[in-house]
Write an enzyme that holds these catalytic residues in place. Structure first.
Site, mmCIF file in Angstrom:
data_model
loop_
_atom_site.group_PDB
_atom_site.id
_atom_site.type_symbol
_atom_site.label_atom_id
_atom_site.label_comp_id
_atom_site.label_asym_id
_atom_site.label_seq_id
_atom_site.Cartn_x
_atom_site.Cartn_y
_atom_site.Cartn_z
ATOM 1 N N ASP A 102 -10.284 -12.728 4.218
ATOM 2 C CA ASP A 102 -9.788 -12.301 2.618
ATOM 3 C C ASP A 102 -8.490 -12.381 2.311
ATOM 4 O OD1 ASP A 102 -9.185 -10.211 4.222
ATOM 5 O OD2 ASP A 102 -10.391 -8.922 3.734
ATOM 6 N N GLY B 88 -5.722 -8.543 -0.708
ATOM 7 C CA GLY B 88 -6.039 -8.231 -2.104
ATOM 8 C C GLY B 88 -6.582 -6.806 -2.233
ATOM 9 N N GLN C 298 -13.107 -11.779 -11.360
ATOM 10 C CA GLN C 298 -12.771 -10.080 -11.524
ATOM 11 C C GLN C 298 -13.358 -9.826 -13.067
ATOM 12 O OE1 GLN C 298 -12.214 -7.876 -9.580
ATOM 13 N NE2 GLN C 298 -11.314 -8.845 -7.792
ATOM 14 N N ASP D 185 -20.580 -9.922 3.000
ATOM 15 C CA ASP D 185 -20.097 -9.426 4.273
ATOM 16 C C ASP D 185 -20.020 -7.743 3.940
ATOM 17 O OD1 ASP D 185 -17.066 -8.334 3.861
ATOM 18 O OD2 ASP D 185 -17.506 -9.697 2.295
#
Length: 377
Positions: free
Chosen positions: A89, A92, A187, A264
């Site tokens: 990742d 963020g 997003q 995940d």
């Protein structure tokens, strides 16, 4: 990275991700190795549970041990002795989790190290550089995780900045000539029109796969399902779809039904250390005194090392004595349960029996199968 899509049933997809370091069968669940380790497990033990790919944490590995030590070993694969694919990742979400000790600007994020209080700055360019040093097979763009709840205006501003950061991530990734895969992150909170704008912008930039971010951050489950139902069919069919940070076994099942390829979550490992164990008949809380003299395995249907060799009574005993072996055996079981669930989902999609598999899954939990819209494109 190459993505192959074999077959579908409704919106559920069966395929694979092909990397130089190995093939990942999809739908796939990625165990989380935050600090370069799946807690309490050797890489060989993790592999034995059926895991094809791990998730590493850019933010934490940047703070400790740092890029210099990583490069001295080669990369994260060499450092942790895992020679199969790794997704990292971008950092963020971890910055989002820092709360009041961070300040987000257009340039990036200023924050104080949770380790020693040192002032640190992280931006899209630095995130790409760190992930390059880690040798990540899948690199995630640097984005802002939209909080929940957020007004539509707040979610719009956050999403649009994430789009600008996505372009900066792409540019730096290309400048570094990183040969691996780069995923964009969609997003927009719980607002469908903002999710549309985010996805359109990301597709215009161009990525090797698309993650759905900003879910599993406190929103009601129906909102998560609604966003998945809206977004998944719009993601290019030839690209993998990754639902970040999810989740419970039923979340994986419902995500697969809606077209997700990758997941995940820390849940199987964290819950294992707390004595919450997943089985085909629901969660077992091994600390409950009812297991004190139970000679049965955790799950008769499980083929993991723990279930083949140890009783519930032994696991109860280890937990009561606070023995490290208890946490390790619990983790082996939970990770294998998750991988068996994914294996079952893959097989059911292959044979066109997903509905029956889902029905059996919920019957084992003593629950009704949740209704979903007619998920066909």
């Amino acid at each position: 990275m190459k993505f192959e899509l074999d077959t579908t049933q409704g919106r559920a997809r069966r395929g694979r991700l092909i990397f130089d370091r190995g093939t990942v069968e999809t739908p796939a669940f990625m165990p989380v190795g935050t600090y370069g380790t799946v807690k309490g497990m050797t890489p060989e033990e993790v592999r034995a549970t059926g895991a094809d790919i791990l998730l590493g944490n850019t933010f934490h590995l940047w703070l400790r041990p740092g890029e210099e030590i990583m490069r001295k070993h080669g990369d994260l694969h060499d450092f942790m002795n895992w020679q199969r694919p790794i997704l990292t990742d971008s950092g963020g979400f971890q910055v989002f989790s820092l709360g009041d000790i961070r300040k987000i600007t257009e340039e990036g994020v200023h924050f104080r190290s949770p380790i020693n209080g040192e002032k640190i700055f992280l931006d899209p360019e630095k995130s790409m550089q760190i992930q390059d040093s880690l040798g990540s097979d899948v690199v995630m763009i640097f984005d802002e995780c939209t909080p929940y709840p957020a007004t539509e205006d707040e979610a719009r501003k956050s999403m649009q900045m994430s789009l600008r950061w996505a372009q900066r991530s792409r540019d730096e990734f290309d400048r570094l000539e990183n040969p691996n895969a780069l995923f964009g992150i969609i997003q927009g909170g719980v607002y469908e029109d903002l999710r549309d704008e985010s996805l359109t912008g990301l597709v215009n930039i161009g990525f090797d796969g698309y993650a759905i971010g900003g879910l599993a951050v406190g929103e009601p489950k129906p909102d998560m399902h609604r966003i998945l139902e809206h977004v998944c069919p719009q993601i290019p069919a030839d690209k993998p779809r990754y639902l970040m940070g999810v989740g419970k076994p039923e979340d994986l099942v419902e995500g697969v039904r809606r077209g997700v390829d990758m997941f995940d979550c820390v849940m199987p490992t964290r819950n294992a250390r707390n004595g919450h164990l997943f089985t085909s008949e629901g969660v077992i809380k091994i600390r409950n005194a009812r297991h004190r003299d139970d000679t049965a395995p955790l799950d008769e249907k499980c083929d993991c090392y723990t279930c083949k060799n140890y009783s519930r009574a032994y696991l109860y005993h280890l937990d009561r004595c606070n023995e490290i072996l208890g946490a390790r055996l619990n983790t082996i079981h939970n990770l294998r349960y998750y991988q068996m669930l994914m294996e079952g989902l893959r097989g059911a999609i292959e044979t066109g029996t997903l509905d029956a598999f889902v029905s059996d899954f919920y019957t084992g939990l003593g629950r009704e199968v949740p209704e979903v819209p007619e998920l066909v494109d």
